[in-house]
Motif scaffolding. Sequence first.
Motif, PDB file in Angstrom:
ATOM      1  N   ILE A   1       0.867  -1.066  -0.017  1.00 49.04           N
ATOM      2  CA  ILE A   1      -0.080  -0.202  -0.027  1.00 49.04           C
ATOM      3  C   ILE A   1       0.870   1.353   0.002  1.00 49.04           C
ATOM      4  O   ILE A   1       1.928   1.223   0.235  1.00 49.04           O
ATOM      5  CB  ILE A   1      -1.027   0.095   1.099  1.00 49.04           C
ATOM      6  N   SER A   2       0.265   2.375  -0.671  1.00 50.45           N
ATOM      7  CA  SER A   2       0.899   3.759  -0.440  1.00 50.45           C
ATOM      8  C   SER A   2      -0.176   4.750   0.002  1.00 50.45           C
ATOM      9  O   SER A   2      -1.436   4.401  -0.085  1.00 50.45           O
ATOM     10  CB  SER A   2       1.028   4.119  -1.651  1.00 50.45           C
ATOM     11  N   MET A   3       0.007   5.511   0.868  1.00 50.98           N
ATOM     12  CA  MET A   3      -0.888   6.553   1.516  1.00 50.98           C
ATOM     13  C   MET A   3      -0.523   7.871   0.746  1.00 50.98           C
ATOM     14  O   MET A   3       0.446   8.347   0.824  1.00 50.98           O
ATOM     15  CB  MET A   3      -0.704   6.452   2.993  1.00 50.98           C
ATOM     16  N   LEU A   4      -1.771   8.566   0.749  1.00 49.82           N
ATOM     17  CA  LEU A   4      -1.602   9.951   0.165  1.00 49.82           C
ATOM     18  C   LEU A   4      -1.975  10.997   1.540  1.00 49.82           C
ATOM     19  O   LEU A   4      -2.848  10.515   2.566  1.00 49.82           O
ATOM     20  CB  LEU A   4      -2.756  10.483  -0.696  1.00 49.82           C
ATOM     21  N   VAL A   5      -0.706  11.557   2.113  1.00 55.13           N
ATOM     22  CA  VAL A   5      -0.586  12.315   3.266  1.00 55.13           C
ATOM     23  C   VAL A   5      -0.565  13.790   3.055  1.00 55.13           C
ATOM     24  O   VAL A   5      -0.109  14.260   1.802  1.00 55.13           O
ATOM     25  CB  VAL A   5       0.139  11.854   4.069  1.00 55.13           C
ATOM     26  N   GLU A   6      -0.814  14.506   4.113  1.00 56.73           N
ATOM     27  CA  GLU A   6      -0.650  15.979   3.919  1.00 56.73           C
ATOM     28  C   GLU A   6       0.379  16.258   4.889  1.00 56.73           C
ATOM     29  O   GLU A   6       0.330  16.202   6.046  1.00 56.73           O
ATOM     30  CB  GLU A   6      -2.073  16.793   4.773  1.00 56.73           C
ATOM     31  N   GLY A   7       1.510  16.869   4.211  1.00 56.08           N
ATOM     32  CA  GLY A   7       2.706  17.517   4.876  1.00 56.08           C
ATOM     33  C   GLY A   7       3.698  16.217   5.249  1.00 56.08           C
ATOM     34  O   GLY A   7       3.312  15.174   5.770  1.00 56.08           O
ATOM     35  N   ALA A   8       5.171  16.793   5.291  1.00 55.60           N
ATOM     36  CA  ALA A   8       5.897  15.988   5.842  1.00 55.60           C
ATOM     37  C   ALA A   8       5.948  15.411   7.159  1.00 55.60           C
ATOM     38  O   ALA A   8       6.682  14.336   7.437  1.00 55.60           O
ATOM     39  CB  ALA A   8       7.301  16.572   5.447  1.00 55.60           C
TER      40      ALA A   8
ATOM     41  N   PHE B   1      -3.978   3.567  -1.234  1.00 56.14           N
ATOM     42  CA  PHE B   1      -4.007   2.867  -2.386  1.00 56.14           C
ATOM     43  C   PHE B   1      -3.238   1.682  -2.343  1.00 56.14           C
ATOM     44  O   PHE B   1      -2.349   1.459  -1.731  1.00 56.14           O
ATOM     45  CB  PHE B   1      -3.218   4.039  -3.609  1.00 56.14           C
ATOM     46  N   PHE B   2      -4.018   0.556  -3.058  1.00 56.53           N
ATOM     47  CA  PHE B   2      -3.387  -0.597  -3.148  1.00 56.53           C
ATOM     48  C   PHE B   2      -2.371  -0.623  -4.405  1.00 56.53           C
ATOM     49  O   PHE B   2      -2.945  -0.504  -5.479  1.00 56.53           O
ATOM     50  CB  PHE B   2      -4.408  -1.924  -3.194  1.00 56.53           C
ATOM     51  N   THR B   3      -1.065  -0.782  -4.171  1.00 58.24           N
ATOM     52  CA  THR B   3      -0.162  -0.885  -5.311  1.00 58.24           C
ATOM     53  C   THR B   3       0.148  -2.267  -5.694  1.00 58.24           C
ATOM     54  O   THR B   3       0.490  -2.716  -6.750  1.00 58.24           O
ATOM     55  CB  THR B   3       1.170   0.025  -4.876  1.00 58.24           C
TER      56      THR B   3
END
Length: 165
Positions: free
Chosen positions: A88-95, A158-160
């Motif tokens: 999986i990958s994740m869409l996140v806000e900020g470092a 997201f499932f990669t």
Amino acid sequence: MAELEQEDGGIKKSPKKLIIIIVAAIMLVAAVGAITFFLIKGDNGGTDGQADESEAAVHAEKLYFDMSKPIVVDFPKGAAAQHGRITISMLVEGAETIEVLKKNEPMIRNNLLMLIGAQDPASLNTREGKELLGKAMLDDVTAVVTKMAGKGQVDEIFFTSFVMQ
């Protein structure tokens, strides 16, 4: 020449001198006003601190975080699939959120292993089943981020890679 004599013997000042004094006074007032405006605006950006924080949150940079290793689970005997391997990958806000995820990856991996292992493999063969799993994973990861850091936001998962055998 700057002075003219009046009929009664008094001295009259030149109108040019009066205009120059008035213009200089107006320019001085404008300069003081401009300096005051920029000094006040420089202290807090022209707004209160809460508005700045909310604007920063709205404009936070969107970044992707990839889990370091795939999540591998074993399903119960007799299930439609025996093993699952999900990346999986994740869409996140900020470092800052990425740092929270890295620091707490063991806890997140544990929770996701438990969550995926409890699923019915037959339902994971459908798009709806995968979407429901993704939402449950998002809720779980968000709970860990909130619990451990009190801030940060994970927007999507997201499932990669999604393999079941």
